[in-house]
Structures are given as C-alpha cells and as structure tokens.
Scaffold this active site. Structure first.
Site, PDB file in Angstrom:
ATOM      1  N   ASP A  88       0.820  -1.153   0.006  1.00  0.00           N
ATOM      2  CA  ASP A  88      -0.102   0.053   0.015  1.00  0.00           C
ATOM      3  C   ASP A  88       0.867   1.154  -0.156  1.00  0.00           C
ATOM      4  OD1 ASP A  88       0.846   0.433   2.705  1.00  0.00           O
ATOM      5  OD2 ASP A  88      -0.811  -0.297   3.355  1.00  0.00           O
ATOM      6  N   LEU A  89       0.318   2.390   0.162  1.00  0.00           N
ATOM      7  CA  LEU A  89       1.066   3.653   0.094  1.00  0.00           C
ATOM      8  C   LEU A  89       2.050   3.729   0.955  1.00  0.00           C
ATOM      9  CD1 LEU A  89       1.127   6.391  -1.146  1.00  0.00           C
ATOM     10  CD2 LEU A  89      -0.518   7.456   0.438  1.00  0.00           C
TER      11      LEU A  89
END
Length: 137
Positions: free
Chosen positions: A14-15
């Site tokens: 994810d980010l």
C-alpha cells in the site's frame, strides 16, 4: 506441514510500503491450493465433473508484524481437522523466523449450487493422513 514461498512485489503493498492487509488472504489461498495440488486433490477436475467446490466458511486472522516490499516469505499450512464436508487448516506467514500472521481456516465442500456435501472419500483420507502426521509430530 506444507511450505509455500512468496515474494512481496510492489503490487502487494500500500502507500505506506507494507503489504496491504487483503493481500495476505491471496498468499494464504495460494498456499492452500498448492497443498491440495501436492497431495493429489484435483479441485478443477471436481468442478468440471460437477462434484463440487470448496468455499471458505470461516477464517480467523491474527496480524503480528508487517511484510514489506521484496520480502521473502513462507506460508506454512497444516491440516488440523477433517470432517465429512469440511477441512480446517492452520496457516502461518513467516519472514525467516519472524511470525507475521497466523490464520485458522475452515473450508466447506459444496455442490455447484452452493449446498454442503460430503467430500470425496479419497480426499478425506489424504487430509486425515496429513492431520495424523501433524498430531504425531
């Protein structure tokens, strides 16, 4: 115990750079499917013959630590219990000796219409062989 290697790719993260929580489910599924293939359970053939399919009936997860980009992981899978229409497996995801996730998964064998049905007898025997080996280890 079945051991299935997994490498973490950019698409898995994810980010924040850690593995997105839902992707652990994919790692677990791949390991369970590989275990069935290794012990001679032909899920695709059973579906094609109209015998049935597996569906996850229950799953409990415990996240311990995050996996990150380019980590080499191993998913360990053990058969704990087998019934006429269900199988329960314990799974762990490890990075080296570090535990990242624990799971307990119950899969039910269903007709193509979604009703519970007994698993093929030879499959039950293969699962029982696996769970016996775990209990005696």
């Amino acid at each position: 115990m079945h051991r299935f290697p997994v490498r973490v790719y950019f698409e898995d993260t994810d980010l924040s750079g850690v593995v997105y929580h839902a992707n652990y489910l994919r790692f677990l599924e791949r390991a369970r499917s590989d275990l069935l293939r290794v012990i001679g359970i032909d899920q695709r053939g059973a579906h094609a013959r109209g015998e049935g399919v597996y569906a996850i009936a229950d799953m409990a997860l415990r996240f311990v630590a995050p996996a990150r980009l380019d980590d080499d992981l191993v998913v360990e899978t053990r058969c704990l219990e087998v019934g006429g229409a269900t199988v329960v497996m314990a799974q762990r995801i490890l990075r080296g000796i570090d535990l990242l996730l624990e799971a307990r998964v119950r899969a039910a064998f269903l007709t193509l219409g979604g009703r519970p049905r007994r698993q093929p007898r030879e499959w039950v025997a293969r699962y029982r062989d696996l769970s016996s080996a775990v209990q005696s280890a």
